[in-house]
Design a protein around this motif. Structure first.
Motif, PDB file in Angstrom:
ATOM      1  N   SER A  51     -19.216  -0.647 -33.655  1.00  7.91           N
ATOM      2  CA  SER A  51     -19.039  -1.195 -32.304  1.00  7.91           C
ATOM      3  C   SER A  51     -18.643  -0.071 -31.364  1.00  7.91           C
ATOM      4  N   ILE A  52     -18.847  -0.311 -30.082  1.00  4.60           N
ATOM      5  CA  ILE A  52     -18.498   0.648 -29.037  1.00  4.60           C
ATOM      6  C   ILE A  52     -17.316   0.082 -28.259  1.00  4.60           C
ATOM      7  N   ASP A  57     -13.153  -5.193 -24.555  1.00  6.55           N
ATOM      8  CA  ASP A  57     -13.307  -5.570 -25.964  1.00  6.55           C
ATOM      9  C   ASP A  57     -14.172  -4.511 -26.638  1.00  6.55           C
ATOM     10  N   GLU A  58     -14.781  -4.867 -27.760  1.00  7.68           N
ATOM     11  CA  GLU A  58     -15.726  -3.988 -28.427  1.00  7.68           C
ATOM     12  C   GLU A  58     -17.114  -4.604 -28.345  1.00  7.68           C
ATOM     13  N   PHE A  99     -17.967   0.879 -20.612  1.00  3.49           N
ATOM     14  CA  PHE A  99     -17.544   1.561 -21.834  1.00  3.49           C
ATOM     15  C   PHE A  99     -16.259   2.341 -21.568  1.00  3.49           C
ATOM     16  N   ASP A 100     -15.409   2.436 -22.578  1.00  2.03           N
ATOM     17  CA  ASP A 100     -14.118   3.112 -22.470  1.00  2.03           C
ATOM     18  C   ASP A 100     -14.353   4.623 -22.430  1.00  2.03           C
TER      19      ASP A 100
END
Length: 138
Positions: A51-52, A57-58, A99-100
Motif C-alpha cells: 500500500s501507499i 489512510d493507505e 500521497f504522504d
C-alpha cells in the motif's frame, strides 16, 4: 492478479509465482522469463500486499496502478522512472493527489512506475480484481 506477482529483495524486476512448496517457491522473472527458486530466507512480497501512504489512510498498490492505467489510457507511463525527483513527485501527485510526501520516497515512486511499465509490457493489466480474489480466498 497482483497476489501472484512478487517482488524479491535483492533481485531486479518482478516475478510471477509458478509453484509453492514447503520451504521455497518457484518464480519466473517477468523480465527474461527465467525460472528459479525463492527460498524461505528470501524477502518476498506480493504486490497485492503493498500500500501507499496517503494523508488520510493507505491506498492499495492496485488502485495506484489503476489510476496510472487510466491516466495513460492503458499504455506505459509517459514519464521515465529515471527522471529527476521533482518531476517524478509531480507526476505521482497527479496519480495520487494526497500521497504522504514525507513517507513516500522518490525511490518508491521510481519503483512503482518501473513495476507498472513491466506489468504493461507483460500484459498483466487487470488491477481491479480485488473482489474476485477475496471471493476466491473465502
Amino acid at each position: 492478479m497482483l497476489k501472484k506477482i512478487l517482488s524479491v529483495s535483492g533481485k531486479p524486476g518482478l516475478f510471477k509465482l509458478i509453484s509453492q512448496g514447503k520451504n521455497m517457491m518457484i518464480i519466473e522473472s517477468l523480465v527474461d522469463k527465467k525460472r528459479g527458486p525463492a527460498l524461505a530466507h528470501d524477502r518476498v512480497v506480493s504486490l497485492g500486499d503493498i500500500s501507499i501512504y496517503t494523508d488520510s489512510d493507505e491506498l492499495p498498490l492496485r488502485a495506484v496502478f489503476a489510476n496510472i492505467k487510466e491516466k495513460e489510457a492503458g499504455n506505459k507511463a509517459s514519464i521515465d522512472p529515471k527522471a529527476d525527483g521533482n518531476a517524478l513527485r509531480s507526476y505521482f501527485g497527479e496519480i495520487v493527489p494526497d500521497f504522504d510526501k514525507d513517507r513516500v520516497h522518490t525511490s518508491d515512486i521510481k519503483k512503482i512506475i518501473s513495476w507498472y511499465n513491466l506489468l504493461i509490457e507483460n500484459e498483466l493489466t487487470d488491477f481491479a480484481a480485488a473482489e474476485e480474489e477475496k471471493a476466491a480466498e473465502a
